[in-house]
Write a protein that holds these residues in place. Structure first.
Motif, mmCIF file in Angstrom:
data_model
loop_
_atom_site.group_PDB
_atom_site.id
_atom_site.type_symbol
_atom_site.label_atom_id
_atom_site.label_comp_id
_atom_site.label_asym_id
_atom_site.label_seq_id
_atom_site.Cartn_x
_atom_site.Cartn_y
_atom_site.Cartn_z
ATOM 1 N N TYR A 89 0.777 -1.240 0.000
ATOM 2 C CA TYR A 89 0.000 0.000 0.000
ATOM 3 C C TYR A 89 0.810 1.292 0.000
ATOM 4 C CZ TYR A 89 -3.702 -3.303 0.834
ATOM 5 O OH TYR A 89 -4.545 -4.363 0.711
ATOM 6 N N THR B 40 -2.159 -9.426 1.244
ATOM 7 C CA THR B 40 -1.375 -8.439 0.501
ATOM 8 C C THR B 40 -0.781 -8.981 -0.794
ATOM 9 O OG1 THR B 40 0.527 -9.024 1.854
ATOM 10 C CG2 THR B 40 -0.720 -7.091 2.534
ATOM 11 N N LYS B 43 -2.035 -7.567 -4.179
ATOM 12 C CA LYS B 43 -1.721 -6.143 -4.310
ATOM 13 C C LYS B 43 -0.232 -5.957 -4.631
ATOM 14 C CE LYS B 43 -2.730 -1.793 -3.924
ATOM 15 N NZ LYS B 43 -3.473 -1.167 -5.003
ATOM 16 N N ASN B 47 1.443 -4.297 -7.895
ATOM 17 C CA ASN B 47 2.412 -3.201 -7.859
ATOM 18 C C ASN B 47 3.650 -3.534 -8.666
ATOM 19 O OD1 ASN B 47 0.814 -1.684 -6.216
ATOM 20 N ND2 ASN B 47 1.878 -2.192 -4.334
#
Lengths: 215, 187
Positions: A89, B40, B43, B47
């Motif tokens: 994030y 995670t 994600k 990325n």
């Protein structure tokens, strides 16, 4: 539990960096821009608080003989958790801090607090200790970042303000490039510690003077 | 086992207790890690892919990239993409010839077999020296337009090595050479 006293200890009288002299490696390595300093400070604060809570909760279960092994497992777990979350994030922070996030595992502040505080104190007190010591670490990082970034690069708020470049306060060709290098880290840290020691020792002198006046 | 025998075997059961406690803590930690990884993983992969796509756009801009099937014997070629009709984008792992053991680059190769751009994807090179390969776009510009075999000046080539980081410079040059060869093989 005395929140005010613990906060004062974390920030000033028992500051992890300038008084306990722990976690020096990361302090010198990453304090090159404000974004790095705040990011690293908050990461350590979160990891420290979580591992403090966990270790304090388990302090009666963990046998004395293997306590260090248990501490490290707990700390490494939370470091990995934070590392994964940052990668997912807050990728820019994860990239600029690089290997220093996984290296929080061996940051002495966290193991030091586990050993000297959490193993003997309640969960609530340990949680407060984590936040206070983490804040103390963050404040020193931010001070180091601001000084090194200003003198070494001529900017303020690198990585955060002005599209990541920081606000230019003077042209970078007049900056002392050495200060954003490791050697600058040593110099600035030494000055911060010296200033802190001066500040810590001053009230005693004032008291003495008052005593003398009273006499 | 009765309590009396436990007391007699104090030493052994102590050991057992230590093992079980540490095991239990590790199990809880592993569970937690598994959970976070599950949450995670997608994600993070996303990325990494976005970073890769960004680098691909930088080295050879194109509207679409289609995976090309590289069948050559060069094991340092990680992946190859065909950038429309403009040429190829090749990802090369230069770890073997790097200074620190982590170095991968993305090389754009024009249809005429010349380099269109080089980006460093992942680098563990020394900050301030080898890391300049990643941080200094001016240095990487030297590769643009080169073809055939690329080498640093110390080895008789045309690339000015980064001061204090000849090994890194050599690693990147070798990676670019591999990418050019791979692109030539792909046609």
């Amino acid at each position: 539990m005395d929140f005010k006293r613990q906060l004062k200890e974390g920030l000033i009288t028992q500051n992890p960096v300038t008084v306990q002299l722990l976690g020096m490696c990361s302090t010198m390595a990453i304090t090159t821009s404000l974004f790095n300093g705040i990011g690293m400070g908050i990461s350590v604060l979160v990891i420290l608080t979580l591992s403090n809570i966990f270790i304090a909760a388990l302090r009666k279960v963990i046998p004395n003989k293997i306590r260090i092994a248990c501490f490290i497992v707990v700390i490494a777990t939370f470091v990995t958790v934070v590392d994964l979350i940052l990668k997912a994030y807050v990728q820019s922070l994860s990239e600029s801090l690089g290997v220093f996030i996984p290296l929080i595992v061996v940051n002495c502040i966290i193991l030091g607090r586990a050993e000297s505080f959490c193993y003997k104190n309640s969960v609530a007190a340990s949680a407060v200790d984590g936040v206070c010591q983490g804040l103390g670490y963050t404040v020193i990082l931010v001070i180091m970042c601001v000084v090194r970034e200003f003198l070494g690069n001529g900017t303020f708020g690198g990585g955060l303000l002005n599209g990541g470049n920081g606000i230019a306060l003077f042209p970078s060709e007049f900056a002392v490039a050495g200060l954003s290098r490791p050697v600058g880290g040593f110099l600035v840290l030494a000055c911060v510690i010296a200033a802190m020691q001066y500040f810590l020792n001053r009230p005693k002198k004032a008291e003495k003077k008052e005593e003398e006046v009273a006499k | 086992m009765s309590e009396a025998t436990v007391a007699k075997k104090g030493n052994n059961s102590g050991m057992l207790k230590l093992t079980l406690t540490l095991g239990a803590i590790c199990a809880v930690c592993a569970l937690l890690l598994g959970l976070v990884d599950m949450l995670t993983r997608d994600k993070i992969a996303e990325n990494a892919m976005a970073a890769k796509m960004g680098a691909m756009q930088l080295v050879l801009a194109s509207d679409e990239y289609s995976p090309a099937n590289y069948t050559g014997s060069d094991e340092t070629i990680l992946s190859a993409y065909k950038a429309g009709d403009k040429g190829y984008v090749i990802e090369v792992d230069c770890a073997a010839s790097s200074f620190s053991g982590t170095l991968s680059i993305m090389v754009g190769v024009n249809a005429d077999g010349t380099v269109s751009g080089v980006e460093v994807l992942d680098s563990g090179e020394t900050s301030g020296l080898g890391a300049k390969a990643k941080d200094d776009p001016e240095w990487r510009k030297q590769f643009v337009g080169k073809s055939g075999s690329v080498a640093v000046d110390k080895d008789g080539g045309e690339i000015a090595a980064i001061t204090g980081a000849t090994i890194t410079s050599r690693g990147v040059s070798m990676g670019v050479t591999s990418a050019l060869a791979a692109a030539a093989e792909l046609g």
